[in-house]
Design an enzyme around this catalytic site. Structure first.
Site, mmCIF file in Angstrom:
data_model
loop_
_atom_site.group_PDB
_atom_site.id
_atom_site.type_symbol
_atom_site.label_atom_id
_atom_site.label_comp_id
_atom_site.label_asym_id
_atom_site.label_seq_id
_atom_site.Cartn_x
_atom_site.Cartn_y
_atom_site.Cartn_z
ATOM 1 N N GLY A 42 0.767 -1.151 -0.029
ATOM 2 C CA GLY A 42 0.207 0.103 0.107
ATOM 3 C C GLY A 42 0.646 1.341 0.093
ATOM 4 O O GLY A 42 0.293 2.309 -0.188
ATOM 5 N N GLU A 43 2.246 1.316 0.098
ATOM 6 C CA GLU A 43 3.075 2.115 0.138
ATOM 7 C C GLU A 43 2.986 2.835 -1.330
ATOM 8 O O GLU A 43 2.981 2.152 -2.194
ATOM 9 C CB GLU A 43 4.534 2.095 0.575
ATOM 10 C CG GLU A 43 4.664 1.825 1.955
ATOM 11 C CD GLU A 43 6.155 1.616 2.421
ATOM 12 O OE1 GLU A 43 6.796 1.787 1.459
ATOM 13 O OE2 GLU A 43 6.468 1.163 3.559
ATOM 14 N N GLN A 101 -11.147 21.796 8.691
ATOM 15 C CA GLN A 101 -10.480 21.629 9.934
ATOM 16 C C GLN A 101 -9.602 22.702 10.096
ATOM 17 O O GLN A 101 -8.173 22.891 10.367
ATOM 18 C CB GLN A 101 -9.930 20.345 10.477
ATOM 19 C CG GLN A 101 -10.799 19.085 10.073
ATOM 20 C CD GLN A 101 -10.090 17.751 10.292
ATOM 21 O OE1 GLN A 101 -9.293 17.649 11.389
ATOM 22 N NE2 GLN A 101 -10.255 16.717 9.598
ATOM 23 N N HIS A 134 -12.008 26.755 2.133
ATOM 24 C CA HIS A 134 -13.292 26.908 2.997
ATOM 25 C C HIS A 134 -12.987 28.015 3.747
ATOM 26 O O HIS A 134 -14.211 28.646 4.267
ATOM 27 C CB HIS A 134 -13.334 25.495 3.612
ATOM 28 C CG HIS A 134 -14.494 25.502 4.538
ATOM 29 N ND1 HIS A 134 -15.761 25.512 3.736
ATOM 30 C CD2 HIS A 134 -14.526 25.280 5.904
ATOM 31 C CE1 HIS A 134 -16.670 25.338 5.019
ATOM 32 N NE2 HIS A 134 -16.118 25.190 6.107
ATOM 33 N N LYS A 199 -30.674 28.913 10.221
ATOM 34 C CA LYS A 199 -31.013 27.675 10.711
ATOM 35 C C LYS A 199 -30.777 27.466 12.314
ATOM 36 O O LYS A 199 -29.802 28.055 12.673
ATOM 37 C CB LYS A 199 -30.233 26.666 10.148
ATOM 38 C CG LYS A 199 -30.392 26.228 8.560
ATOM 39 C CD LYS A 199 -29.743 25.322 8.120
ATOM 40 C CE LYS A 199 -28.236 25.522 8.292
ATOM 41 N NZ LYS A 199 -27.059 24.216 7.998
ATOM 42 N N ASP A 229 -20.719 18.600 0.420
ATOM 43 C CA ASP A 229 -20.193 17.231 0.549
ATOM 44 C C ASP A 229 -21.394 16.094 0.708
ATOM 45 O O ASP A 229 -21.559 15.606 -0.359
ATOM 46 C CB ASP A 229 -19.574 17.263 1.929
ATOM 47 C CG ASP A 229 -18.666 16.089 2.192
ATOM 48 O OD1 ASP A 229 -18.624 14.901 1.715
ATOM 49 O OD2 ASP A 229 -18.054 16.050 3.290
ATOM 50 N N THR A 230 -22.101 15.985 1.922
ATOM 51 C CA THR A 230 -23.227 14.909 1.821
ATOM 52 C C THR A 230 -24.518 15.704 1.336
ATOM 53 O O THR A 230 -25.570 14.711 1.255
ATOM 54 C CB THR A 230 -23.185 14.511 3.511
ATOM 55 O OG1 THR A 230 -23.504 15.608 4.128
ATOM 56 C CG2 THR A 230 -21.939 13.675 3.712
ATOM 57 N N ALA A 231 -24.290 16.817 1.129
ATOM 58 C CA ALA A 231 -25.462 17.605 0.518
ATOM 59 C C ALA A 231 -26.811 17.765 1.454
ATOM 60 O O ALA A 231 -27.888 18.105 0.984
ATOM 61 C CB ALA A 231 -26.082 16.776 -0.718
ATOM 62 N N THR A 233 -27.192 20.130 3.832
ATOM 63 C CA THR A 233 -27.623 21.390 4.002
ATOM 64 C C THR A 233 -28.314 21.843 2.787
ATOM 65 O O THR A 233 -29.270 22.738 2.749
ATOM 66 C CB THR A 233 -26.466 22.421 4.207
ATOM 67 O OG1 THR A 233 -25.695 21.731 5.620
ATOM 68 C CG2 THR A 233 -26.686 23.840 4.496
#
Length: 319
Positions: A42-43, A101, A134, A199, A229-231, A233
């Site tokens: 995996g390297e 982050q 962001h 909200k 991202d996950t949609a 919002t």
């Protein structure tokens, strides 16, 4: 077009090779030859198959999913170019992963966006070229120059050409309070007013309440965000707008991360069309009828040309 291209090289990792080829085609050069793979454990394995000594090297690599693999590819490629005596190394990161982050929201949180900035600098990057961070203050996490391109002008141009400019029945909507500045700049392109979705959750385990600040009744609404991202919002916002009297809802963003249930949510919500820039490659699927992808290759190619020629990038920001 680059006319004295013997000293410029563009390379790409595995995150979005098509974008790198599109950028190179606009500049009239070829993408550099390299092999980026993995060993059996995996390297990541990196082989640069041509000389880069003294060259101005641009490494095109978004750090989207799989984030850690793409980030490590970028770091190892930069290290390889540094050790091969490249003249200058620019990390071209259309989508900068870990950007959310960016601060300590609670005790003992890491600030991973700063850690990634340190890793890129330590690996040997001399400069970073990116789009729509962001949080704009991430530029200050670097001790090297950062050129921060904006996607709103491309999105605004698309909607103007679609006939949404200077219309009385168009309103730009910020899906939350954090996107108000971006929404206002985008609205300026269309000469349209803005509305804001506020909200709030009264208490735990109570449904979220959406209040609309601004007039959206009978209007064509355009939601704008830096990333989807996950949609959750954007989908909830679109449905709330329609429930409160909007005529139709469009949405746009710079980065289509689209993870988890994003496609199902977007296809089942009230959004009529979702416009995204291709800082992240859009996977091939059958349910993409409401998705529109715009290429960022021209603006990145022009930025690379200006960096290479030591010409100011301010014109790109003015546009």
């Amino acid at each position: 077009m680059i006319t004295h291209g013997k000293n410029i090289k563009i390379f790409t990792g595995n995150s979005h090779p098509q974008l790198a080829h599109d950028i190179a085609n606009i500049l009239g050069i070829e993408v550099g030859s390299s092999d980026i793979g993995t060993f059996s454990d995996g390297e990541i394995s990196v082989n640069i198959n041509e000389t880069v000594r003294g060259c101005d090297v641009f490494v095109v690599q978004s750090t989207n999913s799989p984030v850690n693999n793409n980030l490590m590819e970028l770091l190892i490629m930069i290290d390889a170019f540094k050790r091969a005596s490249a003249g200058r190394i620019t990390a071209v990161i259309p989508y900068y992963g870990y950007a959310r982050q960016d601060r300590k929201a609670k005790s003992r949180d890491p600030i991973t966006a700063k850690l990634v900035a340190d890793l890129l600098t330590t690996a040997g990057a001399d400069r970073v070229l990116t789009m729509d961070l962001h949080a704009a203050q991430i530029q200050g996490y670097f001790n090297i120059p950062v050129d921060h391109l904006m996607g709103a002008s491309m999105l605004g141009k698309y909607f103007v050409e679609k006939g949404f400019g200077d219309r009385d029945d168009v309103v730009v909507v910020s899906p939350d309070l954090g996107c108000v500045t971006r929404a206002r700049k985008f609205a300026d392109k269309l000469h349209a007013p803005i509305a804001i979705i506020d909200k709030r959750r009264p208490k735990a385990n109570v449904s979220e309440i959406m209040n609309i600040i601004g007039d959206i009744k009978g209007k064509s609404c355009i939601l704008i965000d830096d990333m989807i991202d996950t949609a959750g919002t954007i989908s909830n916002a679109a449905n709330a707008l329609m429930d409160l009297g909007a005529k139709e809802v469009y949405a746009c963003c710079t980065h289509g991360v689209l993870s988890g249930p994003a496609f199902d949510r977007l296809n089942s919500c009230a959004i009529k069309e979702l416009v995204m820039l291709n800082t992240i490659g859009l996977e091939e699927r059958e349910d993409l009828h409401k998705f529109k992808s715009l290429s960022v290759a021209p603006i990145f190619a022009e930025a690379i040309r200006r960096i290479y020629d030591d010409v100011p990038l301010s014109k790109l920001f003015e546009e």
